[in-house]
Write an enzyme that holds these catalytic residues in place. Structure first.
Site, PDB file in Angstrom:
ATOM      1  N   GLU A 231      34.021  32.005  30.844  1.00  0.00           N
ATOM      2  CA  GLU A 231      32.927  32.740  31.496  1.00  0.00           C
ATOM      3  C   GLU A 231      31.947  31.821  32.228  1.00  0.00           C
ATOM      4  O   GLU A 231      31.497  32.131  33.327  1.00  0.00           O
ATOM      5  CB  GLU A 231      32.192  33.607  30.485  1.00  0.00           C
ATOM      6  CG  GLU A 231      33.024  34.749  29.920  1.00  0.00           C
ATOM      7  CD  GLU A 231      33.567  35.704  30.982  1.00  0.00           C
ATOM      8  OE1 GLU A 231      33.128  35.653  32.149  1.00  0.00           O
ATOM      9  OE2 GLU A 231      34.446  36.503  30.651  1.00  0.00           O
TER      10      GLU A 231
ATOM     11  N   HIS B 176      38.809  33.362  37.168  1.00  0.00           N
ATOM     12  CA  HIS B 176      39.384  33.581  35.841  1.00  0.00           C
ATOM     13  C   HIS B 176      40.903  33.476  35.845  1.00  0.00           C
ATOM     14  O   HIS B 176      41.501  33.254  34.778  1.00  0.00           O
ATOM     15  CB  HIS B 176      39.015  34.970  35.322  1.00  0.00           C
ATOM     16  CG  HIS B 176      37.708  35.032  34.609  1.00  0.00           C
ATOM     17  ND1 HIS B 176      37.358  34.162  33.606  1.00  0.00           N
ATOM     18  CD2 HIS B 176      36.665  35.903  34.737  1.00  0.00           C
ATOM     19  CE1 HIS B 176      36.157  34.486  33.141  1.00  0.00           C
ATOM     20  NE2 HIS B 176      35.715  35.529  33.809  1.00  0.00           N
TER      21      HIS B 176
ATOM     22  N   GLU C 241      38.631  43.809  26.527  1.00  0.00           N
ATOM     23  CA  GLU C 241      37.902  42.650  26.003  1.00  0.00           C
ATOM     24  C   GLU C 241      36.752  43.085  25.092  1.00  0.00           C
ATOM     25  O   GLU C 241      35.976  43.971  25.478  1.00  0.00           O
ATOM     26  CB  GLU C 241      37.355  41.809  27.168  1.00  0.00           C
ATOM     27  CG  GLU C 241      36.880  40.444  26.741  1.00  0.00           C
ATOM     28  CD  GLU C 241      36.515  39.560  27.924  1.00  0.00           C
ATOM     29  OE1 GLU C 241      36.834  38.358  27.885  1.00  0.00           O
ATOM     30  OE2 GLU C 241      35.913  40.065  28.891  1.00  0.00           O
TER      31      GLU C 241
ATOM     32  N   GLY D 194      30.924  44.636  34.766  1.00  0.00           N
ATOM     33  CA  GLY D 194      30.982  44.452  36.205  1.00  0.00           C
ATOM     34  C   GLY D 194      32.428  44.465  36.670  1.00  0.00           C
ATOM     35  O   GLY D 194      32.780  45.113  37.649  1.00  0.00           O
TER      36      GLY D 194
ATOM     37  N   MET E  61      36.751  42.970  35.203  1.00  0.00           N
ATOM     38  CA  MET E  61      37.566  42.325  34.171  1.00  0.00           C
ATOM     39  C   MET E  61      38.766  41.658  34.811  1.00  0.00           C
ATOM     40  O   MET E  61      39.447  42.255  35.660  1.00  0.00           O
ATOM     41  CB  MET E  61      38.023  43.371  33.147  1.00  0.00           C
ATOM     42  CG  MET E  61      38.785  42.774  31.978  1.00  0.00           C
ATOM     43  SD  MET E  61      37.748  41.652  31.020  1.00  0.00           S
ATOM     44  CE  MET E  61      38.999  40.588  30.322  1.00  0.00           C
ATOM     45  N   GLU E  62      39.060  40.433  34.353  1.00  0.00           N
ATOM     46  CA  GLU E  62      39.993  39.542  35.039  1.00  0.00           C
ATOM     47  C   GLU E  62      41.443  39.731  34.656  1.00  0.00           C
ATOM     48  O   GLU E  62      42.205  38.755  34.609  1.00  0.00           O
ATOM     49  CB  GLU E  62      39.584  38.092  34.775  1.00  0.00           C
ATOM     50  CG  GLU E  62      39.755  37.616  33.332  1.00  0.00           C
ATOM     51  CD  GLU E  62      38.536  37.793  32.446  1.00  0.00           C
ATOM     52  OE1 GLU E  62      38.459  37.151  31.394  1.00  0.00           O
ATOM     53  OE2 GLU E  62      37.650  38.585  32.816  1.00  0.00           O
ATOM     54  N   ASN E  63      41.901  40.935  34.393  1.00  0.00           N
ATOM     55  CA  ASN E  63      43.302  41.150  34.046  1.00  0.00           C
ATOM     56  C   ASN E  63      44.189  40.524  35.132  1.00  0.00           C
ATOM     57  O   ASN E  63      44.090  40.902  36.303  1.00  0.00           O
ATOM     58  CB  ASN E  63      43.604  42.644  33.957  1.00  0.00           C
ATOM     59  CG  ASN E  63      42.526  43.396  33.197  1.00  0.00           C
ATOM     60  OD1 ASN E  63      42.232  43.095  32.058  1.00  0.00           O
ATOM     61  ND2 ASN E  63      41.924  44.368  33.860  1.00  0.00           N
TER      62      ASN E  63
ATOM     63  N   HIS F  52      34.284  35.577  41.054  1.00  0.00           N
ATOM     64  CA  HIS F  52      34.189  35.289  39.614  1.00  0.00           C
ATOM     65  C   HIS F  52      35.491  35.676  38.916  1.00  0.00           C
ATOM     66  O   HIS F  52      36.062  34.884  38.153  1.00  0.00           O
ATOM     67  CB  HIS F  52      32.998  36.069  39.050  1.00  0.00           C
ATOM     68  CG  HIS F  52      32.835  35.999  37.565  1.00  0.00           C
ATOM     69  ND1 HIS F  52      31.740  35.426  36.963  1.00  0.00           N
ATOM     70  CD2 HIS F  52      33.618  36.460  36.535  1.00  0.00           C
ATOM     71  CE1 HIS F  52      31.856  35.520  35.648  1.00  0.00           C
ATOM     72  NE2 HIS F  52      32.981  36.153  35.369  1.00  0.00           N
ATOM     73  N   GLU F  53      35.965  36.891  39.189  1.00  0.00           N
ATOM     74  CA  GLU F  53      37.201  37.342  38.537  1.00  0.00           C
ATOM     75  C   GLU F  53      38.399  36.534  39.005  1.00  0.00           C
ATOM     76  O   GLU F  53      39.312  36.253  38.211  1.00  0.00           O
ATOM     77  CB  GLU F  53      37.425  38.827  38.794  1.00  0.00           C
ATOM     78  CG  GLU F  53      36.292  39.736  38.341  1.00  0.00           C
ATOM     79  CD  GLU F  53      35.845  39.485  36.916  1.00  0.00           C
ATOM     80  OE1 GLU F  53      36.705  39.226  36.050  1.00  0.00           O
ATOM     81  OE2 GLU F  53      34.624  39.547  36.655  1.00  0.00           O
TER      82      GLU F  53
END
Length: 863
Positions: free
Chosen positions: A332, A313, A136, A275, A277-279, A309-310
């Site tokens: 986000e 997403h 990203e 922090g 990443m939402e892969n 949080h992730e």
């Protein structure tokens, strides 16, 4: 490099032309373990990509994205293209498109040391190599050829050849193996930036999430969690899985759309820039969320928040994705809000909104008062703009605004809107209007007006209570006055925003400051009378925005501020207390309260703070107050007072408690006298002890850095500590300590290693900068202020954007807080009007912080 900075217009034009049907990506990563480094360039791996796509104007031309040292071949619809002609290092020119096309690109892509693309890490503990990808907003093109923009979604199939003994993961589950080659399942349609590969001899733990829905259907999600082998002994995977399962329960209960991406792996990886990443199916986290020593519950809460949080997403961002980075907030802001929302409702961390009010919002308030502030829906012209918009506006202000939205439309309507949004746009791309339309449908509210006020304007309002009393001492009128931010360089907003707020009245009862009256009101203009509170007994404290329903800066009437100076520690409600601390910090930053007053309040009341997360934030803010906002002639005294207060609280804290640990770290960070430094040295060598304080390895580094910065720990002493902790974490700590030493030669070496060389990895660049910038070494590093302005153009041009950001932000001469530094900054800005907009933005932000510090120092000096 020409062509790297994709513009919004180019992306829009390409999306109008193309539809992508499928990617097949084959990576050969066996070169990752070659012992010899290449002599003539970067270490590379082979990447072969087959893209199937359609063009709605046959005969048209476009381009594919690829950043690679070399390309072996390019084939379009069976036609061989000359790589030297069509590839410029960042783009592959494609002409003569057919209605249906097949592009095959065979390239040699470079491993990364900057956390962008395919990052390669060698563990100093055992020599093992670990790989992971991070893309990203647009670094998938460093690993495979593609059309690098979020609205050209497609299904992906990855095939990876890896060294013997390695494990490999991607977004899809592994389907088959042929020798050293793994083939992974085809994904749902997703964007390039959330594809992922993780490979190496990772320690891997598994579990399963199971759910039976009301209609009897069952869902089973394979769970995995991984880290480097060296961290396996510290890895509390059971707690990671617990939060994961609680999150899935919450989102399934509220979103009514089963998790759509099959498995759910979570990788904790080294030298990570973010922090997490939402892969989809393969979430990556910074490995610092695996705790090597004792930490407070605030650290576990922070990890839980990031996990959730992730996970949010998976719906907000992965299932439904913004068309372009203007609407980055559509993922986000929602994930930031949902992280706290789900954490407080579904996990053991019930005070998540306290942390949000005191910590997350402070990030937003700062960002919203910078010259670079922007609406939540931003104007993102290109990828460099996009990279810098992962900021406090997009995350924390957006989440704060969503909290206000929930108060505005109601929780049930908000969640119903989300459910309809997912179902209507699954696997697609959206803009702001797509969400507003569905929210208007379910709430009956005018979302266009709300959006204009909250999403399409910048800046933060201040809300101040104004009271009059009758002859009996009761409230005759309580009004809330709304204004723009007079302390900011930003103009007053063109219109006041609608705020749904709660106003709380507090008084002392049995030694505690408690709320005895409350009313909610819609504050919509310059002055709003809260009629429900007329006739109430005279309060000691009036708290506007009680319960933190809206996004604003809280101000106090004189009586309330006087009460807080005496009784803040008596305020019984932790959220109300956090809001008051946040408001006092804003007053300090705005130059409306002397920095020394804020420090004195921290010393008076922080020892009674029950929420350890709030306590840690207060410690950070108190140090910043002394370092940047206090009058120069008071800094030394202020630092001594903080250290003395920290030592007192450390000795008073319950032995073995997390509060004791927090005060120990604060004491180490503020120690400067001979006696204080002697205690740190004694705690390190075992000649001193504090009952209950476990001086584990992480705390040892915290104790060693101030000794290094004061010249009491030389290179040999730091090397000895590294020998005790010869790990990746130990290496980072040692690099920071080495750069902290008070020597001109040390500073010159640190500067050269970061600015003049690209040999250091992203993590070691960050550690070196942290050690270089020591508040007690202003005179020593003063000569680097002019060097900074001479270097940043070249740094921005030559280095990756991530390293450029680290250097431009981290080495700005903020510690040289003087009118001369401000003038030098203005001179650079004036003479570099044509510099890259992203670079100018970073310098403008640093300039604004410096100007704010000088205003605060003048206010403090007036005391």
């Amino acid at each position: 490099m020409p062509g790297q900075n994709l513009s919004r217009d180019e992306a829009h034009e390409r999306a109008e032309l193309l539809s992508v049907d499928a990617y097949e990506v084959s990576l050969d990563l066996r070169s990752a373990v070659d012992e010899a480094e290449p002599a003539d360039g970067p270490r590379t791996f082979r990447s072969v990509t087959k893209v199937t796509f359609r063009a709605n104007r046959p005969g048209a031309a476009t381009f594919a994205d690829l950043i690679a040292p070399s390309v072996n071949s390019v084939t379009l619809n069976g036609r061989e293209l000359d790589p030297e002609v069509v590839f410029d290092g960042a783009r592959i020119a494609l002409d003569g498109l057919a209605a249906e096309n097949v592009l095959v690109v065979d390239a040699n892509c470079a491993y990364s040391r900057t956390g962008e693309g395919m990052h390669r890490f060698v563990d100093p503990e055992d020599g093992e190599v670990y790989l992971y990808t991070q893309y990203e907003p647009a670094d998938a093109r460093r690993v495979y050829a593609n059309f690098e923009q979020p609205d050209l979604k497609a299904p992906y199939r990855f095939e990876v050849t890896a060294p013997e003994g390695w494990q490999v993961w991607s977004n899809g589950a592994e389907e088959s193996r042929d020798g050293l080659t793994r083939r992974f399942a085809v994904t749902e349609p997703i964007s390039t930036y959330i594809t992922c590969v993780v490979a190496g001899p990772y320690h891997y733990v598994t579990d399963t999430y199971r759910r039976t829905f009301g209609d009897g259907t069952e869902l089973e999600i394979p769970l995995g969690a991984m880290c480097r082998k060296g961290l396996a002994k510290h890895f509390d995977a059971d707690d990671v899985f617990l939060i994961t399962k609680q999150g899935f329960d919450f989102f399934h209960d509220n979103f009514d759309f089963p998790y759509p991406f099959g498995k759910y792996d979570q990788a904790f990886v080294p030298e990570y820039n973010l922090g997490a990443m939402e892969n989809p199916g393969m979430v990556t986290f910074r490995e610092e969320y695996i705790f090597r020593g004792k930490v407070t519950q605030a650290s576990y809460e922070a990890r839980a928040n990031v996990i959730l949080h992730e996970m949010a997403h998976m719906w907000f961002g992965d299932l439904v994705t913004m068309k372009w980075w203007d609407d980055l907030w559509l993922k986000e802001s929602f994930a930031d809000f949902m992280g706290s929302f789900s954490m407080t409702e579904a996990t053991r961390f019930k005070n998540g909104w306290v942390t949000f009010a005191n910590n997350r919002k402070s990030w937003a308030y700062r960002a919203d008062q910078l010259p670079s502030t922007h609406p939540v829906t931003a104007d993102i012209r290109d990828l460099e703009d996009a990279k810098l918009n992962f900021d406090g506006i997009t995350y924390a202000k957006g989440a704060s605004v969503l909290k206000q939205l929930v108060a505005y439309v109601g929780r049930d309507a908000f969640l119903e809107g989300a459910r309809r949004y997912f179902k209507a746009n699954a696997y697609g791309n959206t803009r702001l209007d797509d969400l507003l339309t569905v929210l208007a449908e379910v709430s009956g509210r005018d979302m266009a007006e709300w959006s204009r006020a909250w999403l399409q304007t910048a800046g933060v309002n201040a809300l101040t209570p104004v009271l009059t009393y009758d002859d009996a001492g009761r409230i005759a009128e309580l009004a809330v006055v709304q204004d723009g931010d007079a302390a900011s360089d930003q103009p007053t907003p063109s219109a006041w925003r609608p705020h749904r707020v709660a106003v709380g009245l507090y008084r002392t009862e049995q030694g505690a400051l408690v709320r005895y009256a409350r009313a909610e009101a819609d504050v919509a203009g310059a002055r709003t009378v809260v009629t429900e509170l007329a006739g109430a007994e005279r309060p000691e404290l009036v708290l506007v925005n009680d319960e933190d329903l809206t996004y604003c800066k809280i101000r106090f009437d004189e009586g309330s501020l006087a009460a807080l100076r005496k009784h803040l520690g008596d305020l019984s409600d932790p959220l109300a207390r956090a809001l008051c601390w946040s408001a006092l910090w804003n007053l300090t930053r705005d130059g409306l309260m002397p920095a020394r007053d804020f420090v004195s309040m921290v010393l008076a009341f922080a020892g009674r703070e029950s929420d350890v997360g709030v306590l840690q934030i207060l410690h950070r803010q108190a140090r910043m107050a002394v370092t940047h906002y206090a009058a120069p002639e008071w800094r030394e005294q202020g630092g001594r007072e903080l250290a003395a207060g920290a030592l007192h609280e450390l000795r008073q804290a319950e032995p073995g408690s997390e509060h004791q640990l927090t005060w120990a770290r604060f004491f180490a960070a503020t120690a400067s006298t001979e006696a204080d430094l002697g205690l740190l040295a004694g705690l390190l060598d075992g000649t001193a002890r504090i009952d209950g304080l476990d001086v584990d390895q992480e705390l040892r580094w915290d104790l060693l850095e101030p000794l290094a910065a004061e010249g009491l720990a030389d290179e040999a002493r730091i090397a000895a500590e590294l020998a005790r902790d010869d790990t990746a974490s130990g290496k980072r700590h040692s690099v920071r300590c080495l750069a902290a030493r008070p020597s001109a030669a040390v500073k010159a070496q640190a500067w050269a290693s970061v600015v003049e060389s690209d040999a250091l990895s992203n993590a070691l660049v960050e550690a070196t900068i942290a050690g270089f910038q020591q508040a007690g070494q202003r005179e020593l590093i003063a000569p680097y202020a002019p060097k900074y302005f001479e270097a940043i153009d070249r740094v921005w041009a030559d280095r990756s954007i991530q390293i450029g950001i680290l250097i431009v932000q981290g080495l700005f001469p903020a510690l040289q807080s003087s009118d001369e530094t401000l003038a030098a900054t203005d001179a650079w800005l004036s003479s570099h009007a044509d510099a890259a907009p992203a670079l100018r933005r970073l310098v403008l932000e640093a300039r604004d912080d410096l100007a704010r510090a000088l205003r605060a120092q003048a206010r403090d000096a007036a005391e």
